[in-house]
Each structure stands twice: as structure tokens, then as C-alpha cells.
Design a protein around this motif. Structure first.
Motif, PDB file in Angstrom:
ATOM      1  N   ILE A 128       0.933  -1.159   0.032  1.00  0.00           N
ATOM      2  CA  ILE A 128      -0.156  -0.114   0.011  1.00  0.00           C
ATOM      3  C   ILE A 128       0.887   1.246  -0.071  1.00  0.00           C
ATOM      4  CG2 ILE A 128      -1.688   1.095   1.297  1.00  0.00           C
ATOM      5  CD1 ILE A 128      -2.648  -1.349   0.074  1.00  0.00           C
ATOM      6  N   ASP A 129       1.834   1.462   0.671  1.00  0.00           N
ATOM      7  CA  ASP A 129       2.670   2.462   0.904  1.00  0.00           C
ATOM      8  C   ASP A 129       3.357   2.602  -0.537  1.00  0.00           C
ATOM      9  OD1 ASP A 129       2.244   2.784   3.551  1.00  0.00           O
ATOM     10  OD2 ASP A 129       4.033   1.630   4.376  1.00  0.00           O
ATOM     11  N   THR A 130       3.984   1.458  -1.105  1.00  0.00           N
ATOM     12  CA  THR A 130       4.409   1.631  -2.530  1.00  0.00           C
ATOM     13  C   THR A 130       3.412   2.322  -3.394  1.00  0.00           C
ATOM     14  OG1 THR A 130       6.072  -0.095  -1.966  1.00  0.00           O
ATOM     15  CG2 THR A 130       5.926   0.622  -4.160  1.00  0.00           C
ATOM     16  N   ILE A 131       2.339   1.701  -3.580  1.00  0.00           N
ATOM     17  CA  ILE A 131       1.314   2.192  -4.471  1.00  0.00           C
ATOM     18  C   ILE A 131       1.102   3.731  -4.075  1.00  0.00           C
ATOM     19  CG2 ILE A 131      -1.130   2.093  -4.879  1.00  0.00           C
ATOM     20  CD1 ILE A 131      -0.933  -0.827  -4.502  1.00  0.00           C
ATOM     21  N   LYS A 132       1.150   4.180  -2.950  1.00  0.00           N
ATOM     22  CA  LYS A 132       0.812   5.647  -2.670  1.00  0.00           C
ATOM     23  C   LYS A 132       1.994   6.483  -3.246  1.00  0.00           C
ATOM     24  CE  LYS A 132      -2.003   5.018   1.369  1.00  0.00           C
ATOM     25  NZ  LYS A 132      -2.088   5.206   2.988  1.00  0.00           N
ATOM     26  N   GLU A 133       3.280   5.875  -3.049  1.00  0.00           N
ATOM     27  CA  GLU A 133       4.268   6.384  -3.528  1.00  0.00           C
ATOM     28  C   GLU A 133       4.294   6.735  -5.033  1.00  0.00           C
ATOM     29  OE1 GLU A 133       7.885   4.344  -2.526  1.00  0.00           O
ATOM     30  OE2 GLU A 133       7.397   4.251  -0.465  1.00  0.00           O
ATOM     31  N   PHE A 134       3.729   5.843  -5.674  1.00  0.00           N
ATOM     32  CA  PHE A 134       3.606   5.970  -7.241  1.00  0.00           C
ATOM     33  C   PHE A 134       2.421   6.754  -7.537  1.00  0.00           C
ATOM     34  CE2 PHE A 134       6.974   2.888  -7.327  1.00  0.00           C
ATOM     35  CZ  PHE A 134       7.576   2.924  -8.407  1.00  0.00           C
ATOM     36  N   GLN A 135       1.539   7.309  -6.500  1.00  0.00           N
ATOM     37  CA  GLN A 135       0.549   8.168  -6.813  1.00  0.00           C
ATOM     38  C   GLN A 135      -0.536   7.466  -7.412  1.00  0.00           C
ATOM     39  OE1 GLN A 135       2.276  11.537  -8.886  1.00  0.00           O
ATOM     40  NE2 GLN A 135       3.395  12.305  -7.227  1.00  0.00           N
ATOM     41  N   LEU A 136      -0.855   6.339  -7.003  1.00  0.00           N
ATOM     42  CA  LEU A 136      -1.985   5.479  -7.507  1.00  0.00           C
ATOM     43  C   LEU A 136      -3.008   5.184  -6.729  1.00  0.00           C
ATOM     44  CD1 LEU A 136       0.466   2.585  -9.148  1.00  0.00           C
ATOM     45  CD2 LEU A 136      -0.681   4.581 -10.315  1.00  0.00           C
ATOM     46  N   ASP A 137      -3.137   5.745  -5.380  1.00  0.00           N
ATOM     47  CA  ASP A 137      -3.793   5.529  -4.416  1.00  0.00           C
ATOM     48  C   ASP A 137      -5.513   6.150  -4.548  1.00  0.00           C
ATOM     49  OD1 ASP A 137      -2.100   7.833  -3.795  1.00  0.00           O
ATOM     50  OD2 ASP A 137      -3.059   8.510  -2.185  1.00  0.00           O
ATOM     51  N   ASN A 138      -5.540   7.076  -5.517  1.00  0.00           N
ATOM     52  CA  ASN A 138      -6.804   7.506  -5.797  1.00  0.00           C
ATOM     53  C   ASN A 138      -7.535   6.647  -6.738  1.00  0.00           C
ATOM     54  OD1 ASN A 138      -6.450   9.914  -4.497  1.00  0.00           O
ATOM     55  ND2 ASN A 138      -5.670  11.046  -6.183  1.00  0.00           N
ATOM     56  N   TYR A 139      -6.894   5.838  -7.162  1.00  0.00           N
ATOM     57  CA  TYR A 139      -7.415   4.590  -8.293  1.00  0.00           C
ATOM     58  C   TYR A 139      -7.524   3.358  -7.681  1.00  0.00           C
ATOM     59  CZ  TYR A 139      -5.996   8.448 -11.193  1.00  0.00           C
ATOM     60  OH  TYR A 139      -5.500   9.699 -11.937  1.00  0.00           O
ATOM     61  N   LEU A 140      -7.187   3.081  -6.252  1.00  0.00           N
ATOM     62  CA  LEU A 140      -7.221   1.910  -5.299  1.00  0.00           C
ATOM     63  C   LEU A 140      -8.547   1.557  -4.728  1.00  0.00           C
ATOM     64  CD1 LEU A 140      -5.054  -0.134  -4.553  1.00  0.00           C
ATOM     65  CD2 LEU A 140      -4.223   1.317  -2.585  1.00  0.00           C
ATOM     66  N   ASN A 141      -8.591   0.387  -4.779  1.00  0.00           N
ATOM     67  CA  ASN A 141      -9.795  -0.157  -4.001  1.00  0.00           C
ATOM     68  C   ASN A 141      -9.286  -1.216  -3.530  1.00  0.00           C
ATOM     69  OD1 ASN A 141     -12.295  -0.830  -2.951  1.00  0.00           O
ATOM     70  ND2 ASN A 141     -13.117  -1.318  -4.924  1.00  0.00           N
ATOM     71  N   VAL A 142      -9.172  -1.241  -2.047  1.00  0.00           N
ATOM     72  CA  VAL A 142      -8.671  -2.492  -1.194  1.00  0.00           C
ATOM     73  C   VAL A 142      -9.905  -3.044  -0.446  1.00  0.00           C
ATOM     74  CG1 VAL A 142      -7.225  -3.297   0.456  1.00  0.00           C
ATOM     75  CG2 VAL A 142      -6.585  -1.455  -0.960  1.00  0.00           C
ATOM     76  N   LEU A 143     -10.346  -4.370  -1.028  1.00  0.00           N
ATOM     77  CA  LEU A 143     -11.530  -4.927  -0.461  1.00  0.00           C
ATOM     78  C   LEU A 143     -11.280  -6.081   0.683  1.00  0.00           C
ATOM     79  CD1 LEU A 143     -13.249  -5.368  -3.962  1.00  0.00           C
ATOM     80  CD2 LEU A 143     -13.729  -3.617  -2.285  1.00  0.00           C
ATOM     81  N   GLY A 144     -10.087  -6.388   0.837  1.00  0.00           N
ATOM     82  CA  GLY A 144      -9.930  -7.278   1.996  1.00  0.00           C
ATOM     83  C   GLY A 144     -10.029  -8.764   1.681  1.00  0.00           C
ATOM     84  N   TYR A 145      -9.949  -9.488   2.422  1.00  0.00           N
ATOM     85  CA  TYR A 145     -10.312 -11.024   2.612  1.00  0.00           C
ATOM     86  C   TYR A 145     -11.897 -11.302   2.119  1.00  0.00           C
ATOM     87  CZ  TYR A 145     -10.841 -16.007   2.939  1.00  0.00           C
ATOM     88  OH  TYR A 145     -11.029 -17.581   2.952  1.00  0.00           O
ATOM     89  N   VAL A 146     -12.221 -12.201   1.307  1.00  0.00           N
ATOM     90  CA  VAL A 146     -13.681 -12.212   0.881  1.00  0.00           C
ATOM     91  C   VAL A 146     -13.636 -14.034   0.761  1.00  0.00           C
ATOM     92  CG1 VAL A 146     -14.004 -10.231  -0.444  1.00  0.00           C
ATOM     93  CG2 VAL A 146     -13.185 -12.186  -1.526  1.00  0.00           C
ATOM     94  N   SER A 147     -14.886 -14.570   0.967  1.00  0.00           N
ATOM     95  CA  SER A 147     -15.058 -15.998   0.668  1.00  0.00           C
ATOM     96  C   SER A 147     -14.554 -16.439  -0.673  1.00  0.00           C
ATOM     97  CB  SER A 147     -16.493 -16.130   0.827  1.00  0.00           C
ATOM     98  OG  SER A 147     -17.096 -15.811  -0.030  1.00  0.00           O
ATOM     99  N   HIS A 148     -14.466 -17.571  -0.772  1.00  0.00           N
ATOM    100  CA  HIS A 148     -13.959 -18.475  -2.369  1.00  0.00           C
ATOM    101  C   HIS A 148     -14.994 -17.863  -3.331  1.00  0.00           C
ATOM    102  CE1 HIS A 148     -13.310 -21.548  -5.086  1.00  0.00           C
ATOM    103  NE2 HIS A 148     -12.068 -20.962  -4.862  1.00  0.00           N
ATOM    104  N   THR A 149     -16.243 -18.057  -2.707  1.00  0.00           N
ATOM    105  CA  THR A 149     -17.359 -17.838  -3.884  1.00  0.00           C
ATOM    106  C   THR A 149     -17.088 -16.271  -4.433  1.00  0.00           C
ATOM    107  OG1 THR A 149     -18.816 -19.377  -2.998  1.00  0.00           O
ATOM    108  CG2 THR A 149     -19.622 -17.684  -4.368  1.00  0.00           C
ATOM    109  N   GLU A 150     -17.089 -15.360  -3.358  1.00  0.00           N
ATOM    110  CA  GLU A 150     -17.066 -13.942  -3.963  1.00  0.00           C
ATOM    111  C   GLU A 150     -15.686 -13.802  -4.825  1.00  0.00           C
ATOM    112  OE1 GLU A 150     -18.913 -11.373  -3.261  1.00  0.00           O
ATOM    113  OE2 GLU A 150     -20.244 -12.804  -2.904  1.00  0.00           O
TER     114      GLU A 150
END
Length: 427
Positions: free
Chosen positions: A293-315
């Protein structure tokens, strides 16, 4: 009908990739005249939980359970967050590790050999010995990691002269994180000795990759069969494709899986293409290292980032099928050329183009090329990565972003189980 005792640590409700392989083998083995009996921990501390997988367990299969004492429960007294992170395989760069994290890694590597579940070996041997005395089995299969499962098979083979298959979903001493465990020379040698003992005593070895087979063939003369991971024919409704130009990674993103060339390529495209700014979204689905996440911010991509976390296998399967491009990242290291993530095969079944970045001459590169499932790049292919993203984006704009896979049927779980059944019957 042959009876096979399968000894595993990961089993529903465990989530993540470690559970899928044998959950699906157990599902299909009865179709090939083999009766599976599964032995798993009763109260394991899994880093990921997916209750939906419980409903996928074959109700006609005997599942034996025995309590396990998890040292990670004790370790969580010092730091619950660090313990959970380490147990899920996410290890920070050494310079960013806290004192507690360094201590936990040292203890894990040197006091629990081959792994933190070694305390379950002796109780399991006693329990299963009593079971086998009254319920004869034809073959024992152990699957690791955790590789302590193989020590259970080793002892049962001694006691009952039963045929034993050792299944390696990942390598043992050559896996990338092994050298992060702060091993003393004595501990490192003990790991090597145990690895050699298992490989030379088991009647048959299974691996998931070509490179691991070559590595093990230098240690043992026993038969080694490659049975890769695969995909199942899931009966879930196929979702519509994302309206955004989504590039999605599904699964854990470890600290060292940090492809600067990808972030650089995306940064340059965003600077050069106004329309891309409106359409692009980077989706990370699963556990993600804070360093990523820190590296993505360094490359100024955080405005385009969607972190959804762990989801079920079906999801996770739904996200795979709805994403425009699927991202597969492996650590740039010689130790990882034989690592084939299980999600590769589900990616292929999702029929979305794969953008893979990893070490040169890897097994993943060969599979992607052979199946025409996408494109594979090394860590020095910046311009090629950029060109592929733009090519995918152009096809997305024309509503024509597709992939035409070849030979995917050979990686279906049922086809792979047929191969496994052949190994079992001929042992």
C-alpha cells in the motif's frame, strides 16, 4: 474400493488457497472407486475463515478430528496483529520488523521445526494408530505445508508398513520465506535432514510444479508425479464485467510481491492518457501487506485503489469473472520459479486476460504461454508491461477485451483427480 487416509491441516472452515486442493480431490475421489478418509485438526487457528466451504465437504466422507494446541494462540499474547500476519505468510522486510516480530520469527524458525504445528505430530500418530488397528487403510497421504503433516505419515509408515504418498503443495527448504525465519545453522540443517528423510522414505512424492519435481529428484530416487492445482466447475452465476477498466489481484499480496515496474507503468499511462484516468481502477482483494500500500501511494496510484480485503472463495470467483484484467504477481527470486499459485487456474477458468509478473523461466510463464491465458513479464520488462496494459485498455474501450484459452480442460479438478487416482491405484 481402495481406502485412503488423507492427513491435512487446512480444511473447512479454513479459507485461502491451502484448503482447495484436497477439498476438491476428496470431492471427486469416490468417482474413481477410491474411498477418502480425512484427518484434520478439530480446533485449528486459521488465518482466514470461509464458512461457505463447509457446505462443499462431501457429506458421505468420514472426517476424523483431533484437538491441536496452537502456539500462535500463545504468541498472540505478545502481539495479536503480528502473529496473525506472520501465520498468514506476510513477512515484512527485516528493516521494518519490530522487535516482537523479529522474536516471533526466530522462535517460529528455531523452536518449531519443521513448523508451528509439530506439536500435533505425536498425538496424531497415537490417535491414528488406534484408528488403523480397527479400520484398515490401503494408502496414507500427507499434504504440506505445514510439512509436519509428513512426519505423521513417516511414523505411521514405520508402524504399519502401509503405502505412503507425500504431497507437496509448496517446496520445503527452498520456499521463499524459509530464509526469513532467522534460522541458526543447526536449525537449517535439521530442516534439510527432515526434508531428505521424508523424500526418501515416502513411497511416492506429489508436487504441484515441474521445478519442484526437478529439485526433489536430486534428493530421492522415489517416483515423483506432478499434479498441479486446478479449477472446479463452479455453479455460480457469471456476473457482468466491471464498467471500470479494473485490474484486479485476488489473494494475498506479500511484501516482496511488489512489482515497481507495474506501478511505474500505470503511473506513466495515467500521466499520458486522460481517458485512462476516468476508466481505471486497481482492485486488491485479499490480505495485502502495508508495504504494498505504501509503495502504491509513492507512485501516486492511491486515488485509483480499491482495497476490499479478504472475501469468501465464492466472492473471489465472482471478482475474477467480473474484472477486466487479472493480476498475478510472484517474488522476483530463483526460489519462486517453481511456485504455481492455485489462483492461476481459477484465473484461466474465469476467461479474463492475465497480466503476470515474476522471475525468468518460471513454471507459471510456461503454463500461461501454453494455454494462451494472458501475458507473462519479468521485472525488467517495463515497456512491455505498459504496452500490454494499453493493448488491453484499447480492447476494453472497443468492448472486445477477451482471451482465448487453449487446453484448459486438463486443469479441471476432476481431470486432476483422475490422475491422482491412477497414482493411488498403482502404488
Amino acid at each position: 474400493m481402495k481406502k485412503v487416509l488423507i492427513i491435512a491441516y487446512y480444511w473447512p472452515p479454513a479459507g485461502g488457497p491451502g484448503v482447495q486442493r484436497w477439498l476438491k480431490f476428496v470431492k471427486y475421489l469416490p468417482d474413481f472407486d477410491i474411498e477418502p478418509i480425512v484427518y484434520v485438526p478439530e480446533n485449528a487457528t486459521y488465518p482466514n475463515i470461509d464458512q461457505e466451504l463447509v457446505h462443499q465437504v462431501n457429506k458421505n466422507v468420514t472426517v476424523l478430528k483431533q484437538p491441536i494446541k496452537e502456539p500462535y494462540k500463545l504468541a498472540s499474547v505478545f502481539s495479536k496483529k503480528s502473529t496473525t500476519t506472520i501465520s498468514s505468510g506476510i513477512i515484512k522486510a527485516e528493516k521494518k520488523q519490530s522487535f516482537v516480530e523479529k522474536m516471533l520469527l526466530y522462535v517460529r524458525g528455531n523452536f518449531f521445526i519443521p513448523d508451528a504445528r509439530v506439536g500435533w505430530v505425536n498425538p496424531s500418530v497415537d490417535y491414528l494408530s488406534n484408528y488403523i488397528k480397527t479400520n484398515a487403510v490401503d494408502v496414507i497421504i500427507t499434504t504440506g505445508p505445514p510439512h509436519s503433516m509428513h512426519l505423521i505419515g513417516l511414523e505411521l509408515q514405520k508402524r504399519f508398513a502401509v503405502k505412503w504418498i507425500a504431497d507437496f503443495r509448496d517446496p520445503w527448504t527452498s520456499i521463499g520465506y524459509h530464509k526469513e525465519l532467522k534460522l541458526t545453522d543447526k536449525s537449517a540443517q535439521k530442516h534439510k535432514d527432515l526434508e531428505r528423510l521424508v523424500l526418501t522414505k515416502a513411497d511416492t512424492i506429489l508436487t504441484t510444479s515441474f521445478t519442484t519435481k526437478q529439485e526433489f529428484a536430486e534428493i530421492t530416487k522415489k517416483p515423483i508425479h506432478i499434479i498441479t492445482n486446478g479449477y472446479d466447475i463452479e455453479t455460480i452465476e457469471k456476473p457482468p464485467l466491471d464498467e471500470k477498466f479494473t485490474i484486479s489481484h485476488i489473494g494475498s499480496l506479500l511484501s516482496k510481491r511488489n512489482p515497481h515496474i507495474l506501478w511505474q507503468a500505470l503511473k506513466e499511462i495515467l500521466q499520458e492518457n486522460e481517458q485512462f484516468k476516468s476508466d481505471f481502477e486497481l482492485q486488491l482483494i485479499g490480505k495485502v501487506s502495508s508495504e504494498i500500500i505504501d509503495t502504491i501511494k509513492e507512485f501516486q496510484l492511491d486515488n485509483y485503489l480499491n482495497v476490499l480485503g479478504y472475501v469468501s472463495h465464492t466472492e473471489a470467483l465472482k471478482y475474477q469473472r467480473s474484472s477486466q484484467v487479472l493480476l498475478l504477481i510472484e517474488i522476483d527470486s530463483f526460489e519462486t520459479i517453481g511456485i504455481i499459485p492455485g489462483k492461476l487456474f481459477e484465473y484461466m477458468a474465469a476467461e479474463r486476460p492475465i497480466l503476470a509478473i515474476g522471475p525468468k523461466q518460471s513454471d507459471v510463464e510456461k503454463i500461461i504461454k501454453d494455454t494462451n491465458a494472458g501475458k507473462y513479464f519479468n521485472y525488467d520488462n517495463l515497456q512491455e508491461v505498459k504496452h500490454y496494459i494499453l493493448d488491453c485498455y484499447t480492447n476494453y474501450q472497443q468492448n472486445n477485451l477477451k482471451v482465448h484459452g487453449i487446453g484448459l480442460q486438463y486443469f479441471s479438478r476432476k481431470k486432476l483427480t483422475e490422475k491422482l487416482a491412477g497414482v493411488i491405484k498403482n502404488i
